[in-house]
Design an enzyme around this catalytic site. Structure first.
Site, mmCIF file in Angstrom:
data_model
loop_
_atom_site.group_PDB
_atom_site.id
_atom_site.type_symbol
_atom_site.label_atom_id
_atom_site.label_comp_id
_atom_site.label_asym_id
_atom_site.label_seq_id
_atom_site.Cartn_x
_atom_site.Cartn_y
_atom_site.Cartn_z
ATOM 1 N N ALA A 61 56.335 41.819 43.033
ATOM 2 C CA ALA A 61 55.951 40.492 43.527
ATOM 3 C C ALA A 61 54.781 40.595 44.498
ATOM 4 C CB ALA A 61 57.148 39.818 44.202
ATOM 5 N N GLY A 65 52.047 40.268 40.404
ATOM 6 C CA GLY A 65 53.390 39.845 40.022
ATOM 7 C C GLY A 65 53.648 38.380 40.309
ATOM 8 N N GLY A 97 39.098 43.464 52.441
ATOM 9 C CA GLY A 97 37.712 43.064 52.205
ATOM 10 C C GLY A 97 37.480 41.708 51.585
ATOM 11 N N PHE A 165 28.981 43.501 49.457
ATOM 12 C CA PHE A 165 30.009 44.517 49.270
ATOM 13 C C PHE A 165 29.440 45.631 48.411
ATOM 14 C CE2 PHE A 165 33.953 44.106 51.266
ATOM 15 C CZ PHE A 165 34.890 44.936 50.658
ATOM 16 N N ALA A 213 64.016 48.223 40.618
ATOM 17 C CA ALA A 213 64.032 48.380 39.162
ATOM 18 C C ALA A 213 64.138 49.863 38.825
ATOM 19 C CB ALA A 213 62.766 47.788 38.555
ATOM 20 N N GLN A 286 41.009 56.901 43.745
ATOM 21 C CA GLN A 286 39.890 56.528 44.610
ATOM 22 C C GLN A 286 40.152 56.931 46.049
ATOM 23 O OE1 GLN A 286 38.673 52.273 45.644
ATOM 24 N NE2 GLN A 286 36.967 53.012 44.433
ATOM 25 N N HIS A 288 38.912 56.072 49.540
ATOM 26 C CA HIS A 288 38.138 55.080 50.283
ATOM 27 C C HIS A 288 37.374 55.806 51.381
ATOM 28 C CE1 HIS A 288 37.118 51.659 52.765
ATOM 29 N NE2 HIS A 288 37.526 50.860 51.815
ATOM 30 N N LEU A 298 43.353 51.758 56.861
ATOM 31 C CA LEU A 298 42.120 51.364 56.198
ATOM 32 C C LEU A 298 41.182 50.629 57.137
ATOM 33 C CD1 LEU A 298 40.690 51.109 53.462
ATOM 34 C CD2 LEU A 298 41.795 48.907 53.215
ATOM 35 N N GLU A 301 35.587 48.042 53.743
ATOM 36 C CA GLU A 301 34.185 48.162 53.349
ATOM 37 C C GLU A 301 33.397 46.979 53.891
ATOM 38 O OE1 GLU A 301 34.049 49.596 49.398
ATOM 39 O OE2 GLU A 301 32.335 48.343 48.910
ATOM 40 N N ARG A 332 32.009 53.397 46.152
ATOM 41 C CA ARG A 332 32.897 54.154 47.035
ATOM 42 C C ARG A 332 32.948 55.645 46.760
ATOM 43 N NH1 ARG A 332 38.031 50.115 47.496
ATOM 44 N NH2 ARG A 332 36.973 48.590 48.804
ATOM 45 N N HIS A 399 43.244 55.788 48.353
ATOM 46 C CA HIS A 399 43.313 54.348 48.556
ATOM 47 C C HIS A 399 43.785 53.578 47.332
ATOM 48 C CE1 HIS A 399 42.207 50.447 50.067
ATOM 49 N NE2 HIS A 399 41.331 50.258 49.115
ATOM 50 N N ARG A 444 36.523 52.200 41.063
ATOM 51 C CA ARG A 444 36.641 50.757 41.261
ATOM 52 C C ARG A 444 35.661 50.309 42.336
ATOM 53 N NH1 ARG A 444 39.118 47.422 44.833
ATOM 54 N NH2 ARG A 444 40.431 48.951 45.892
#
Lengths: 657, 239
Positions: A61, A65, A97, A165, A213, A286, A288, A298, A301, A332, A399, A444
């Protein structure tokens, strides 16, 4: 009564001391009960199983989700959302971001330029049909969020504020920096998740909060639902449905230092692996560029988008050397590698010379207070730094996971064989970080993930609405479906080996951190694969302490560890096999990208290599859960967009910023 | 053989004596060469064991809790994830978030950790169901008369930092005694947020709904104004 008798007769011959099933739940009477009778324990070991029937079940969720769940409810489907966390605790809340969309509020913009940036950002491993779908839908998705009540930052004339960005350009890379990241100060994920949660309360989705789950219920290659543990009272629940959507997020916790939540444990990926289905591109993790040194928290960016710069020990803005055009707003993976190289070459900051500085104090304090209040606070709490006076110590930190459950652009989970190509797994869908559509390919771009969540969450809902109707009858399910999951749960609950969960977890995390980091080499990766295999075997020797069944977080963390391990072994083995550098996967012994043609040279006269001889292909990994052995196969990248006339596909080229 | 027998008092003190402050604070304060022992008293109650009496067993606080769970007592139960508000608990008498509460480095004072008042399920886990239901009752979503439109109006940004941690509501004695009728400061604050939302077109309908009935405080009808004033003052101070 008949069902009770059936349960007795089915199980009486199999197990001693069968107990009668427990009382009925509001949807269906219980007809199945697994019993293990153990001596010397006064805690009930009966596992009452409750069955539910829904038109659709969403697992997870977070942003994806929730969007899928209320999208389905809106379309009239009786939907269940099964989540181990209360929705607003999902890791989407931590995203800072923003969300990219070619709205054109700051300057003229076109979604095809966003499409180009994303394809390039993925280092041509992204499937261009899915990227086309996402970038074209982006403006609509963002305006929809705004109409749901999301409180975006605004420009002077009241339009949604868009900031610069990483990796975003105008005119297919030729028109300079684009400003297309829509944001809510530096708390976009928080705001997005709360907006989606508030909106979801309008619909009658059934939320099953703090239900963990365990596994998918698969029969003959079709997904028929999910089996879950209710953390509050220890009961087992089977959610039967024609449509199951997995939106369980990433698995940053396989690494020692990550920006991810403690709950980012790749549960969906593991469920799919245990069902015998492949995961895609897990080696692409990735890093970051700016996680706080030491804490791992974090720093968005967006700081660099607002004008922040990265400094080495000599006070130099070193990104000017590595990415002359984009500088600090390069992609990145480029920035992470640059920081790592600076540190390696002795220009790191601090007493150990092992990190870089992110400088913000040259920006007006007013701008910092309005646009970046969250990280100002984070920097103070976790690094003791006042951003208006001192730079923040930062280091590349795990990240995001570009890889995940392979899907087509409609959100349907697929498998692949060279003979038949992509084949849909009936009844199974995936979206968000857990899925791999693949829109992010090998790397990404920032602010594309929040976009991915809402676009593909909605896509899953639309696809399900297209292919079936609410209220359709469910196909029968075997009465003992999900038995192995409960047996596994019971085994872990009473595990009495010699190694604690936390110990095995730490071993896994340290192995991944030391052997599969920003820069990878064949020898180190191979060592890592062997070490990881050894750690995987120690799962058999695990010891748990909490024997209860109510809120047993010891058990839940152990189940999460099993899931993390399956993700970790696939990640490190896939990385070891991939002998090239692409996107976030950087090999020091294979520094170049290996495509079907050499795009650094003129193409005329070159012969296209067959798929076995180059690396521009997706990795499809499967694991035998009993042994931890990983098998790798490969799948071609989709190079055509959804509509060649509307949006031309981008042929591969050398990637530089 | 009680499943919890390993956490006897003697063992707890011995375990607590062996605790070392987390390396998490290396950047904030240099660690002394010798281990610095900080005693933790944590509320520990297992609903599975009938007749079990609550036992007190002997940096950011959340790091210490995770350390204790990993290395000393894996049965310790608490919620934690990321910067989401789920780790709310009572630390040394005040409701706060374990993930933001700095460990007091004065080792002579123990840290006392309890679940949020009046709402516990097990150990440090509170039951949040009533709280979430009250939030749902104020209809926390945008309502437009014509929803086929695409609007882009200015929005007054307040309380977007809201995180459902319930710290304020569970500090309020009125909420303890009348949680089934009184929405509590947290939900009222969110209700205010939707009242002032300029894009919402059903503003007049919101206060007439039953959940907005007067809370059980002296001077009840002014509480919304009061909360707004308190909220504004606090934000001004933090800026």
């Amino acid at each position: 009564d008949l069902l009770h008798k059936l349960a007795h007769s089915v199980f009486l011959s199999r197990l001693p001391n069968t107990f009668p099933p427990v009382a009925s739940y509001r949807f269906r009477p219980v007809f199945f009960c697994v019993v293990y009778w153990r001596l010397a324990s006064n805690i009930s070991t009966q596992y009452p199983v409750v069955d539910h029937e829904f038109d659709a079940v969403v697992v997870g969720a977070g942003g994806a989700g929730l969007r899928a769940a209320f999208g389905l409810s809106e379309a009239g489907f009786n939907t269940a959302c099964v989540t181990k966390l209360f929705p607003t605790r999902s890791h989407t809340v931590a995203a800072q971001g923003g969300i990219n969309a070619a709205l054109g509020n700051m300057e003229g913009d076109d979604w095809r330029w966003h499409f180009y940036d994303t394809v390039k950002g993925s280092d041509w491993l992204g499937d261009q049909d899915a990227i086309h779908y996402m970038t074209e839908q982006a403006p609509h998705a963002v305006v929809e969020l705004e109409n749901f009540g999301m409180p975006f930052s605004r420009t002077e004339d009241g339009k949604i504020y868009q900031r610069a960005f990483g990796g975003q350009s105008l005119k297919f890379g030729k028109g300079g920096q684009a400003h297309r990241c829509c944001c809510v100060a530096d708390r976009t994920g928080h705001s997005l998740l709360h907006t989606l949660y508030g909106r979801s309360l309008r619909y009658d989705t059934s939320y099953f909060v703090e239900y963990f789950a365990l596994d998918l219920l698969m029969e003959e290659g079709e997904c028929k639902g999910v089996i879950a543990l209710c953390m509050e009272d220890g009961s087992i629940h089977r959610f039967r449905s024609k449509n199951t959507v997995i939106a369980t997020g990433g698995y940053g916790r396989t690494y020692f230092s990550c920006t991810s939540a403690h709950t980012s444990t790749g549960d969906g990926n593991a469920m799919v692996t245990r069902a015998g289905l492949p995961c895609q591109d897990l080696e692409f993790v990735q890093f970051h560029p700016t996680g706080i040194y030491g804490a791992g928290c974090l720093i968005t960016e967006g700081c660099r988008g607002e004008g922040g710069i990265l400094i080495n020990s000599e006070g130099e803005r070193f990104m000017e050397r590595y990415a002359p055009n984009a500088k600090d707003l390069a992609s990145r993976d480029v920035v992470s590698r640059s920081i790592t190289i600076e540190i390696r070459e002795g220009r790191g900051c601090g007493p150990e010379k092992d990190h870089a500085y992110l400088q913000l104090h040259h920006l007006p304090p007013q701008q910092l207070a309005t646009r970046l209040p969250g990280i100002s606070e984070t920097a103070m709490i976790f690094a003791g730094v006042d951003v208006t006076k001192e730079p923040i110590p930062v280091l590349p930190t795990v990240h995001y996971n570009m890889g995940g459950i392979p899907t087509n652009y409609k959100g349907q989970v697929i498998t692949y064989t060279p003979e038949e190509g992509d084949k849909v797994v009936p009844g199974l869908f995936a979206c968000g970080e857990a899925a791999c559509a693949s829109v992010h390919g090998a790397n990404r771009l920032g602010a594309n993930s929040l976009l991915d969540l809402v676009v593909f969450g909605r896509a899953c809902a639309h696809t399900i609405a297209d292919i079936c109707n609410p209220g359709e009858k469910l196909s029968p399910l075997k009465p003992n479906a999900g038995e192995e999951s409960v047996a596994n749960l019971d085994k872990l609950r009473f595990a009495d080996g010699s190694m604690r969960t936390s110990e095995i977890r730490l071993n896994m995390q340290k192995t991944m951190q030391n052997h599969a980091a920003v820069f990878r080499t064949g020898k180190v990766l191979k060592e890592g694969c062997d070490k990881m295999d050894a750690v995987y075997q120690t799962l058999d020797d695990i010891k748990t302490f909490d024997r209860g069944i109510v809120w047993n977080t010891d058990l839940v963390e152990t189940l999460e560890l099993q899931n993390l391990m399956l993700n970790a072994v696939q990640t490190i083995n896939s990385a070891e096999q991939r002998q090239e550098s692409r996107g976030a996967h950087s090999r020091e012994d294979f520094k170049d990208r290996m495509d079907e043609l050499d795009y650094a040279k003129p193409l005329a006269g070159q012969v296209r290599k067959p798929i076995e001889e180059h690396w521009r292909k997706h990795t499809m990994s499967t694991v035998d859960p009993k042994t931890g052995k990983v098998t790798l196969k490969y799948r071609p990248v989709i190079d055509n967009s959804l509509d060649a006339e509307d949006c031309a596909a981008i042929p591969p080229a050398i990637r530089s910023y | 053989l009680s499943p919890r027998s390993h956490a006897s008092m003697e063992q707890c003190s011995a375990i607590a004596n062996a605790m070392v402050a987390s390396a998490f604070f290396a950047t904030a304060a240099a660690l002394a060469p010798e281990p610095r022992i900080k005693h933790f008293q944590i509320y520990h109650w297992d609903p599975d064991t009938t007749g079990d009496k609550p036992r007190i067993c002997g940096p950011i606080v959340l790091d210490a809790l995770i350390n204790i769970k990993n290395e000393m007592d894996p049965t310790l139960t608490f919620r934690h994830s990321c910067i989401c508000g789920t780790c709310a608990m009572n630390i040394n008498g005040g409701n706060t978030l374990a993930s933001l509460n700095k460990l007091d480095i004065n080792t002579s004072k123990p840290i006392k950790s309890y679940p949020l008042p009046h709402m516990y399920v097990k150990d440090l886990v509170p039951a949040m169901n009533n709280f979430y239901a009250q939030y749902k009752s104020i209809e926390p979503f945008l309502n437009k008369r014509d929803e086929s439109q695409e609007g882009k109006e200015q929005y007054h940004q307040t309380v977007e930092e809201y995180i459902f941690c319930a710290c304020c509501s569970t500090s309020c004695p009125s909420y303890w005694w009348n949680g089934d009728q009184y929405l509590g400061p947290a939900v009222l604050m969110q209700a205010y947020c939707w009242l002032i939302e300029s894009r919402d077109e059903f503003t007049e309908d919101r206060p007439s709904k039953d959940p907005f009935s007067l809370p059980l405080l002296p001077g009840g009808s002014e509480v919304l104004e009061y909360i707004e004033k308190v909220s504004n003052t606090m934000w001004q101070q933090t800026e």
